[in-house]
Design a protein around this motif. Structure first.
Motif, PDB file in Angstrom:
ATOM      1  N   LEU A  71      -2.487   6.012   1.636  1.00 38.94           N
ATOM      2  CA  LEU A  71      -3.073   5.552   2.896  1.00 38.94           C
ATOM      3  C   LEU A  71      -2.659   6.454   4.055  1.00 38.94           C
ATOM      4  O   LEU A  71      -3.472   6.786   4.928  1.00 38.94           O
ATOM      5  CB  LEU A  71      -2.630   4.106   3.159  1.00 38.94           C
ATOM      6  N   LEU A  72      -1.387   6.877   4.063  1.00 42.61           N
ATOM      7  CA  LEU A  72      -0.911   7.774   5.120  1.00 42.61           C
ATOM      8  C   LEU A  72      -1.621   9.122   5.044  1.00 42.61           C
ATOM      9  O   LEU A  72      -2.035   9.671   6.077  1.00 42.61           O
ATOM     10  CB  LEU A  72       0.601   7.989   5.002  1.00 42.61           C
ATOM     11  N   PHE A  89       3.576   2.559   5.796  1.00 48.30           N
ATOM     12  CA  PHE A  89       3.711   2.722   7.251  1.00 48.30           C
ATOM     13  C   PHE A  89       5.048   2.173   7.740  1.00 48.30           C
ATOM     14  O   PHE A  89       5.668   2.734   8.647  1.00 48.30           O
ATOM     15  CB  PHE A  89       2.553   2.030   7.968  1.00 48.30           C
ATOM     16  N   LEU A  91      -3.611   9.743  14.680  1.00 49.97           N
ATOM     17  CA  LEU A  91      -4.535   9.637  13.553  1.00 49.97           C
ATOM     18  C   LEU A  91      -5.320  10.933  13.409  1.00 49.97           C
ATOM     19  O   LEU A  91      -5.499  11.684  14.376  1.00 49.97           O
ATOM     20  CB  LEU A  91      -5.509   8.477  13.773  1.00 49.97           C
ATOM     21  N   ARG A 111       0.865  -1.187   0.000  1.00 46.61           N
ATOM     22  CA  ARG A 111       0.000   0.000   0.000  1.00 46.61           C
ATOM     23  C   ARG A 111       0.900   1.235   0.000  1.00 46.61           C
ATOM     24  O   ARG A 111       1.892   1.290   0.731  1.00 46.61           O
ATOM     25  CB  ARG A 111      -0.897   0.035   1.248  1.00 46.61           C
ATOM     26  N   SER A 144       0.953  -1.639   6.260  1.00 46.21           N
ATOM     27  CA  SER A 144       1.255  -1.207   4.894  1.00 46.21           C
ATOM     28  C   SER A 144       2.733  -0.887   4.691  1.00 46.21           C
ATOM     29  O   SER A 144       3.457  -0.559   5.634  1.00 46.21           O
ATOM     30  CB  SER A 144       0.421   0.029   4.556  1.00 46.21           C
ATOM     31  N   GLU A 188      -4.963  -2.372   8.081  1.00 45.04           N
ATOM     32  CA  GLU A 188      -4.131  -2.376   6.866  1.00 45.04           C
ATOM     33  C   GLU A 188      -3.105  -1.246   6.900  1.00 45.04           C
ATOM     34  O   GLU A 188      -1.975  -1.409   6.421  1.00 45.04           O
ATOM     35  CB  GLU A 188      -5.015  -2.238   5.616  1.00 45.04           C
ATOM     36  N   LEU A 189      -3.496  -0.100   7.434  1.00 42.99           N
ATOM     37  CA  LEU A 189      -2.555   1.012   7.562  1.00 42.99           C
ATOM     38  C   LEU A 189      -1.302   0.580   8.325  1.00 42.99           C
ATOM     39  O   LEU A 189      -0.177   0.837   7.885  1.00 42.99           O
ATOM     40  CB  LEU A 189      -3.226   2.171   8.304  1.00 42.99           C
ATOM     41  N   LYS A 199     -10.920  10.174  11.641  1.00 41.54           N
ATOM     42  CA  LYS A 199     -10.638   8.749  11.457  1.00 41.54           C
ATOM     43  C   LYS A 199     -10.606   8.025  12.802  1.00 41.54           C
ATOM     44  O   LYS A 199     -11.139   6.921  12.959  1.00 41.54           O
ATOM     45  CB  LYS A 199      -9.307   8.566  10.722  1.00 41.54           C
ATOM     46  N   GLU A 226      -4.480   9.747   3.990  1.00 48.84           N
ATOM     47  CA  GLU A 226      -5.884   9.583   4.362  1.00 48.84           C
ATOM     48  C   GLU A 226      -6.052   9.464   5.878  1.00 48.84           C
ATOM     49  O   GLU A 226      -7.041   9.940   6.428  1.00 48.84           O
ATOM     50  CB  GLU A 226      -6.439   8.339   3.667  1.00 48.84           C
ATOM     51  N   TRP A 227      -5.069   8.851   6.571  1.00 49.38           N
ATOM     52  CA  TRP A 227      -5.263   8.464   7.968  1.00 49.38           C
ATOM     53  C   TRP A 227      -4.445   9.269   8.980  1.00 49.38           C
ATOM     54  O   TRP A 227      -4.911   9.531  10.094  1.00 49.38           O
ATOM     55  CB  TRP A 227      -4.903   6.982   8.150  1.00 49.38           C
ATOM     56  N   CYS A 268      -7.826   0.524   9.174  1.00 49.93           N
ATOM     57  CA  CYS A 268      -6.800   0.944  10.136  1.00 49.93           C
ATOM     58  C   CYS A 268      -5.772  -0.171  10.339  1.00 49.93           C
ATOM     59  O   CYS A 268      -4.569   0.088  10.448  1.00 49.93           O
ATOM     60  CB  CYS A 268      -7.470   1.322  11.465  1.00 49.93           C
TER      61      CYS A 268
END
Length: 520
Positions: A268-269, A356, A302, A264, A353, A349-350, A306, A271-272, A347
């Protein structure tokens, strides 16, 4: 060697001994202990692992052999004077992963008349009686202490096994007690691997009742948390020593599976994660602080919306929770990943990832991603020296520095393992030998969802300790949306402190956390 003591000194010593003896109050034991027929019956029942009841004495062998003797001390006056002497002793707070209670100074040499009298009776004529019942010669070793359990005090699941311990005993000196007061002695069944399963018997403390049980690979028990706020669970406890029972090899749990990152990207970062933590210059500041202390807490990690979305979703009934055990190692609930709501799964998956992993590398300087820059040559040389010195000190390596260096530089794939946990009253994790044997360099991550009402006095915090030492190195308290990162070495272990009854009193009676471990 010939004694250098003068004759008159010997006489003085004898006089002192006689003086001590004369001030000792005799502890009269219950009649069943003096009855030869009872002794014969109990001996036969114990050898056959069968139950029996003789007056105030009850023997039961499920889940393991244990004996209850009511009115063990026949004199009420003696009992009250013994209680008074014990309560006048100095008590010290004892607290670690396994227990929290107050313990007196050593009782082996106390000269108070009723303490001395009980000690003489227990390790004198009662020891002889018990040895005959067991058919074992018990040693005259005196091993006894006094414990006070008060509100939220507890002794978690363990088996008492230590070289030389053959029979454990507890003498209760409590006020009128009910099961709702807590403080019961809980006995566990065991599985085919000699691991504790579930509580099948709870013994309620009762004044002047003696409980004893055989110390063995299956003698798992606990003192449940004291729930009453106005009573003190006072007891004397210890062990009769003798030849230990044979122990089978200890069960070793399979290692927790580890996985490489999920593919990922940084979308993703964005977004969160709170944008402040994506700023490169701020990441450099975080890394400097982390390298100084090997730990850091990143508050408001976060994005608020979120975090709030995940916190609300964690309350949904669709998540299936499974209790993790066995209770001599851990007790909490873990989520079944295929039942997670979409935002909770995202979360998860974050934290797994690739983006991450790289972010963690930037925060910590650890090689958790191939893009993470390698240390410069000077740092490598310093590390090489440290590793060689460490290897020599531990006697664990005969390789040359160059061999060590070439091995360390072999590429490895960073991996992680994790779970989503729910903590509520009674939850904990314990230190254990297998964990110490497997300890390795790792980065711990905890992201709590606990609410503003969760207080440190409830428990549920993570303690880091040096292996085989009691001193705590670091305590990490759960805090809403505060990402905790801790880098530990092979000599550092961790546990989560028992969540106590105080957590049940308010609105915040449980909390959740994502718990991950990352390996370079």
């Amino acid at each position: 060697m010939a004694s250098k003591r003068q004759p008159d000194e010997s006489v003085k010593t004898d006089k002192k001994k006689k003086m001590k003896t004369t001030c000792e109050e005799t502890a009269e034991l219950c009649s069943v202990v003096e009855d030869e027929q009872v002794k014969k019956t109990v001996k036969e029942a114990w050898s056959q692992r069968s139950a029996c009841r003789q007056g105030d004495l009850e023997l039961d062998c499920h889940p393991f052999p244990h004996c209850i003797i009511k009115n063990f001390l026949s004199s009420e006056t003696f009992v009250e004077n013994l209680r008074r002497e014990l309560l006048e002793l100095n008590f010290h707070e004892k607290s670690n992963d396994l227990y929290k209670f107050k313990q007196s100074d050593d009782l082996r040499k106390r000269t108070e008349p009723h303490i001395a009298g009980l000690r003489a009776a227990l390790f004198g004529r009662f020891r002889s009686w018990l040895g005959e019942v067991l058919g074992v010669e018990l040693e005259p070793t005196v091993d006894i202490s006094c414990a006070k359990y008060e509100y939220t005090d507890v002794l978690l699941c363990h088996d008492d096994e230590l070289e030389g311990r053959r029979i454990a005993f507890i003498l209760y000196l409590v006020p009128p007690w009910q099961s709702s007061d807590g403080g019961t002695l809980d006995l566990y069944t065991t599985d085919s691997n000699f691991q504790p399963q579930s509580i099948v018997k709870s013994l309620i403390p009762s004044l002047s009742t003696l409980v004893l049980f055989e110390v063995s690979p299956v003698s798992f028990h606990q003192v449940s948390e004291v729930l009453t706020q106005d009573k003190c669970r006072l007891s004397l406890s210890g062990w009769f020593h003798g030849p230990s029972l044979e122990r089978p090899p200890r069960h070793i749990e399979p290692p927790v599976p580890r996985s490489p990152h999920l593919p990922r990207d940084e979308t993703l970062l964005l977004e969160w994660v709170n944008p402040v933590y994506l700023d490169i210059s701020y990441q450099e500041q975080i890394q400097e602080e982390f390298e100084d202390s090997s730990e850091i807490q990143l508050k408001d990690f976060l994005k608020e919306e979120k975090f709030r979305e995940v916190r609300e979703a964690l309350q949904l009934n669709q998540i299936q929770w499974t209790r993790r055990g066995p209770p001599n190692k851990r007790c909490y609930e873990a989520a079944s990943l295929d039942t997670l709501p979409q935002c909770v799964s995202a979360c998860w998956e974050l934290l797994r990832s690739e983006a991450f992993f790289l972010l963690l590398s930037n925060f910590t300087g650890l090689r958790l991603h191939y893009l993470c820059p390698a240390d410069d040559d000077n740092d490598n040389k310093d590390e090489e020296k440290e590793d060689v010195l460490y290897g020599k000190a531990m006697g664990s390596s005969t390789e040359s520095p160059s061999a060590n260096t070439s091995r360390e530089k072999e590429p490895s794939t960073p991996v992680c393992c994790g779970e989503l946990r729910r903590w509520s009253h009674g939850g904990y994790t314990l230190l254990h030998d297998a964990e110490a044997a497997r300890a390795e360099y790792a980065l711990d991550l905890v992201l709590p969802f606990c609410g503003a009402d969760w207080q440190s006095e409830f428990g549920g915090f993570t303690c880091y300790v040096a292996n085989e030492e009691d001193e705590e190195l670091l305590t990490v308290y759960p805090e809403d949306n505060s990402l905790a990162l801790v880098y530990r070495d092979k000599e550092t272990l961790k546990f989560v402190k028992h969540v106590n009854h105080k957590s049940s009193s308010g609105s915040a009676n449980s909390f959740y956390d994502f718990s991950f471990v990352y390996y370079e």
